[in-house]
Design a protein around this motif. Structure first.
Motif, mmCIF file in Angstrom:
data_model
loop_
_atom_site.group_PDB
_atom_site.id
_atom_site.type_symbol
_atom_site.label_atom_id
_atom_site.label_comp_id
_atom_site.label_asym_id
_atom_site.label_seq_id
_atom_site.Cartn_x
_atom_site.Cartn_y
_atom_site.Cartn_z
ATOM 1 N N SER A 102 28.601 56.676 43.245
ATOM 2 C CA SER A 102 29.732 57.450 43.627
ATOM 3 C C SER A 102 29.096 58.780 44.287
ATOM 4 C CB SER A 102 30.634 57.866 42.390
ATOM 5 O OG SER A 102 31.673 58.659 42.829
ATOM 6 N N VAL A 144 34.815 62.642 48.252
ATOM 7 C CA VAL A 144 34.176 61.519 47.173
ATOM 8 C C VAL A 144 34.200 60.201 47.836
ATOM 9 C CG1 VAL A 144 34.615 60.316 45.053
ATOM 10 C CG2 VAL A 144 35.305 62.709 45.075
ATOM 11 N N GLN A 146 32.370 55.991 47.837
ATOM 12 C CA GLN A 146 31.738 54.871 47.248
ATOM 13 C C GLN A 146 31.430 53.851 47.970
ATOM 14 O OE1 GLN A 146 32.883 53.168 43.487
ATOM 15 N NE2 GLN A 146 32.925 55.102 42.081
ATOM 16 N N PHE A 149 33.223 47.807 48.153
ATOM 17 C CA PHE A 149 33.364 46.838 47.077
ATOM 18 C C PHE A 149 34.567 45.996 47.158
ATOM 19 C CE2 PHE A 149 36.760 48.835 44.245
ATOM 20 C CZ PHE A 149 36.622 50.044 44.790
ATOM 21 N N LYS A 150 34.590 45.023 46.150
ATOM 22 C CA LYS A 150 35.743 43.837 46.431
ATOM 23 C C LYS A 150 36.911 44.258 45.678
ATOM 24 C CE LYS A 150 33.654 40.085 48.784
ATOM 25 N NZ LYS A 150 34.323 40.127 49.995
ATOM 26 N N ASP A 151 38.094 44.058 45.852
ATOM 27 C CA ASP A 151 38.942 43.949 44.837
ATOM 28 C C ASP A 151 39.037 42.911 43.939
ATOM 29 O OD1 ASP A 151 41.769 43.402 43.733
ATOM 30 O OD2 ASP A 151 42.758 44.811 45.158
ATOM 31 N N PRO A 152 38.951 43.239 42.435
ATOM 32 C CA PRO A 152 38.573 42.158 41.718
ATOM 33 C C PRO A 152 39.555 41.002 41.508
ATOM 34 C CG PRO A 152 39.374 44.100 40.400
ATOM 35 C CD PRO A 152 39.182 44.515 41.967
ATOM 36 N N VAL A 153 40.864 41.418 42.033
ATOM 37 C CA VAL A 153 41.875 40.291 41.808
ATOM 38 C C VAL A 153 42.051 39.634 43.470
ATOM 39 C CG1 VAL A 153 44.318 39.791 41.185
ATOM 40 C CG2 VAL A 153 43.003 41.464 39.911
ATOM 41 N N TRP A 154 42.630 40.366 44.344
ATOM 42 C CA TRP A 154 42.820 39.839 45.535
ATOM 43 C C TRP A 154 41.322 39.539 46.300
ATOM 44 C CZ3 TRP A 154 46.193 42.372 42.837
ATOM 45 C CH2 TRP A 154 47.396 42.038 42.829
ATOM 46 N N GLY A 155 40.341 40.277 46.078
ATOM 47 C CA GLY A 155 39.197 39.802 46.876
ATOM 48 C C GLY A 155 39.121 40.573 48.257
ATOM 49 N N TYR A 156 39.855 41.549 48.509
ATOM 50 C CA TYR A 156 39.892 42.459 49.777
ATOM 51 C C TYR A 156 38.617 43.287 49.568
ATOM 52 C CZ TYR A 156 44.529 40.563 50.960
ATOM 53 O OH TYR A 156 45.486 39.611 51.326
ATOM 54 N N VAL A 158 37.177 47.002 49.728
ATOM 55 C CA VAL A 158 37.839 48.244 49.317
ATOM 56 C C VAL A 158 36.918 49.314 49.885
ATOM 57 C CG1 VAL A 158 38.561 49.870 47.581
ATOM 58 C CG2 VAL A 158 39.244 47.420 47.437
ATOM 59 N N ASP A 159 37.462 50.103 50.866
ATOM 60 C CA ASP A 159 36.401 51.233 51.454
ATOM 61 C C ASP A 159 37.098 52.399 50.517
ATOM 62 O OD1 ASP A 159 36.247 53.041 54.633
ATOM 63 O OD2 ASP A 159 34.852 52.951 52.767
ATOM 64 N N TYR A 160 36.190 53.024 49.609
ATOM 65 C CA TYR A 160 36.807 54.178 48.777
ATOM 66 C C TYR A 160 36.229 55.380 49.051
ATOM 67 C CZ TYR A 160 37.783 56.745 44.614
ATOM 68 O OH TYR A 160 38.037 57.874 43.732
ATOM 69 N N SER A 161 37.059 56.174 49.869
ATOM 70 C CA SER A 161 36.598 57.486 50.202
ATOM 71 C C SER A 161 37.851 58.566 50.160
ATOM 72 C CB SER A 161 36.093 57.448 51.446
ATOM 73 O OG SER A 161 36.752 57.303 52.645
ATOM 74 N N ARG B 54 45.021 34.927 47.023
ATOM 75 C CA ARG B 54 43.703 35.804 47.419
ATOM 76 C C ARG B 54 43.510 35.897 48.780
ATOM 77 N NH1 ARG B 54 39.900 36.942 43.349
ATOM 78 N NH2 ARG B 54 38.297 36.424 45.182
ATOM 79 N N MET B 55 42.363 36.438 49.256
ATOM 80 C CA MET B 55 42.227 36.841 50.535
ATOM 81 C C MET B 55 41.536 35.554 51.148
ATOM 82 S SD MET B 55 39.109 39.199 52.168
ATOM 83 C CE MET B 55 37.911 38.264 52.162
ATOM 84 N N SER B 60 45.510 32.837 42.622
ATOM 85 C CA SER B 60 45.002 33.706 41.524
ATOM 86 C C SER B 60 46.139 33.813 40.570
ATOM 87 C CB SER B 60 44.175 34.919 42.144
ATOM 88 O OG SER B 60 43.878 35.771 40.876
ATOM 89 N N TYR B 78 44.260 47.346 45.042
ATOM 90 C CA TYR B 78 43.660 48.510 45.495
ATOM 91 C C TYR B 78 44.293 49.259 46.528
ATOM 92 C CZ TYR B 78 39.685 48.589 41.609
ATOM 93 O OH TYR B 78 39.411 48.742 40.685
ATOM 94 N N THR B 79 44.042 48.536 47.788
ATOM 95 C CA THR B 79 44.357 49.153 48.978
ATOM 96 C C THR B 79 45.366 48.393 50.093
ATOM 97 O OG1 THR B 79 42.477 48.096 50.073
ATOM 98 C CG2 THR B 79 42.082 50.203 49.210
ATOM 99 N N GLN B 80 45.958 47.063 49.401
ATOM 100 C CA GLN B 80 46.972 46.776 50.398
ATOM 101 C C GLN B 80 48.287 47.377 50.387
ATOM 102 O OE1 GLN B 80 46.069 43.699 52.029
ATOM 103 N NE2 GLN B 80 44.253 44.791 51.164
ATOM 104 N N VAL B 113 31.703 61.359 38.757
ATOM 105 C CA VAL B 113 30.669 60.352 39.699
ATOM 106 C C VAL B 113 30.376 59.373 38.590
ATOM 107 C CG1 VAL B 113 30.104 62.471 40.920
ATOM 108 C CG2 VAL B 113 28.941 62.099 39.108
ATOM 109 N N TYR B 119 42.154 53.494 41.990
ATOM 110 C CA TYR B 119 43.563 53.664 42.903
ATOM 111 C C TYR B 119 44.689 54.097 41.869
ATOM 112 C CZ TYR B 119 41.052 53.436 47.374
ATOM 113 O OH TYR B 119 40.375 53.297 48.524
#
Lengths: 232, 160
Positions: A102, A144, A146, A149-156, A158-161, B54-55, B60, B78-80, B113, B119
């Protein structure tokens, strides 16, 4: 013709002597000038000069670590007793955690105003031991991010910023410190500060990691300075 | 001067101390509360399985054969912009599948950090098919670490 008793004559002579004595004492007292205790006015002028200072601790932290600040101050000397002070600084942080990767950055100026009170009895001394207070404020933006990384459930992916997250902090400080004259106009001194947050907004991120001038984001913090000061 | 050195060292020690206050879980969940049409808390009588796609196209399973519960905690992406969930309700004689669509805004959240990325979410809309589900209502649109606040109130058509 009344014959006066010997005793009566004696008593009257003693009484008249005593009366005369008291009157004489009173006249002597009245004749001498009264000694009035007059306090000498303090000769230390009200406006007794200025001093500029620079904090070494913040600069060292900036060079050796991932956060710190450059800070200078302007101090007015009033009768060597009261020292109104303004401190201006520029705080900066650039931290990447090795575990989470991070990355946090921020940089912004801050300002403090307050007063120090010299507690030493000898106000003519060039050295000071002081207690004081400050009110401080900063407005800053932090960033901030990072690695993806991959979404742990959906697998997409993730661009964290989050960039330019607007924040502000108001806080007060209690200060204790010393200031010693070294040579000529040069003074060295240190201070310990207890900082208490009184109002803040950390933006949409919810929390800051570093607040310029305050330190690590929290309800309160403890800090210190080591100052090089020059009398003007 | 010697007398104040321990004091200075103590102050330096206090300044250098730091603590890491990361949440145990950095994944937030939506909480579904089950209710009857009268407003009373409902208990799930049939077996419920909630899944998503899943993608890569594979299924799942998010909740596997839950029964006799009054609330459900379901993960959220997270981001969908929207999550599609399949509520499979298996009774004694029949199996129904309802599709629930949850639309949301995603807000990056930061603790330190030292902590993993997370999210928070703001639910903007929820819709569903009505095979077994009567309705889903947004109770609290803010999805955070706080699991005590129910995100949705879920009403089944008959006491399931």
């Amino acid at each position: 013709m009344i014959k006066l008793n010997k005793h009566s004559i004696y008593i009257s002579r003693v009484a008249s002597s005593l009366i005369a004595l008291f009157v004489m004492i009173g006249n002597i007292d009245a004749a001498q000038p009264k000694k009035i205790a007059i306090q000498k006015r303090d000769s230390i002028p009200l406006m007794n000069g200025f001093a500029v200072s620079f904090d070494v601790v913040g600069a060292a932290m900036m060079q050796m670590g991932n956060s710190g600040q450059y800070e200078g101050g302007l101090r007015l000397n009033m009768r060597n007793k009261y020292f109104p002070t303004v401190e201006l600084g520029y705080g900066k942080a650039d931290k990447t955690d090795i575990t989470t990767n991070s990355h946090y950055t921020t940089k912004a100026p801050y300002v403090r105003i307050g007063m120090d009170f010299n507690l030493l009895k000898d106000k003519r001394s060039s050295n000071h031991f002081f207690l004081g207070f400050r009110y401080a404020f900063t407005s800053y933006k932090d960033n901030v991010s990072q690695p993806e990384f991959k979404d742990p459930v959906w697998g997409y992916n993730v661009d964290y910023s989050c960039l330019n997250n607007k924040c502000y902090y108001h806080w007060v400080e209690a200060v204790v410190g010393i200031d010693a004259k070294i040579y000529g106009p040069l003074h060295l001194g240190w201070s310990l500060r207890y900082r208490k947050r009184i109002a803040y907004d950390e933006g949409i991120l919810g929390k800051s990691w570093y607040v310029p001038g305050f330190g690590k984001s929290n309800n309160s913090s403890l800090g210190g300075t080591f100052n090089i000061t020059f009398d003007i | 001067m010697r007398k104040i050195i321990p004091f200075i060292l103590l102050a330096c020690l206090l300044c250098s101390c730091s603590s890491i206050d990361c949440p145990l879980e950095n994944t937030v969940y939506t909480v579904y509360g089950l209710y009857k049409s009268t407003g009373e808390v409902d208990t799930l009588k049939d077996t419920l399985t909630i899944s998503t796609t899943r993608m890569n196209g594979t299924d799942s399973i998010l909740i596997n054969k839950d029964v006799k519960v009054t609330t459900l905690s379901v993960p959220i992406s997270y981001t969908q912009d929207a999550d599609i969930l399949y509520f499979q309700l298996k009774g004694n004689s029949s199996t129904t599948i309802d599709t629930v669509r949850v639309e949301k805004k995603n807000i990056p959240h930061f603790e330190s950090v030292d902590c993993s990325a997370s999210y928070f979410h703001n639910i903007t809309n929820v819709s569903c098919t009505h095979h077994a589900i009567d309705s889903i209502v947004i109770n609290n649109p803010n999805v955070t670490y706080d699991k005590t606040k129910q995100t949705f109130h879920l009403y089944f058509k008959s006491s399931k």
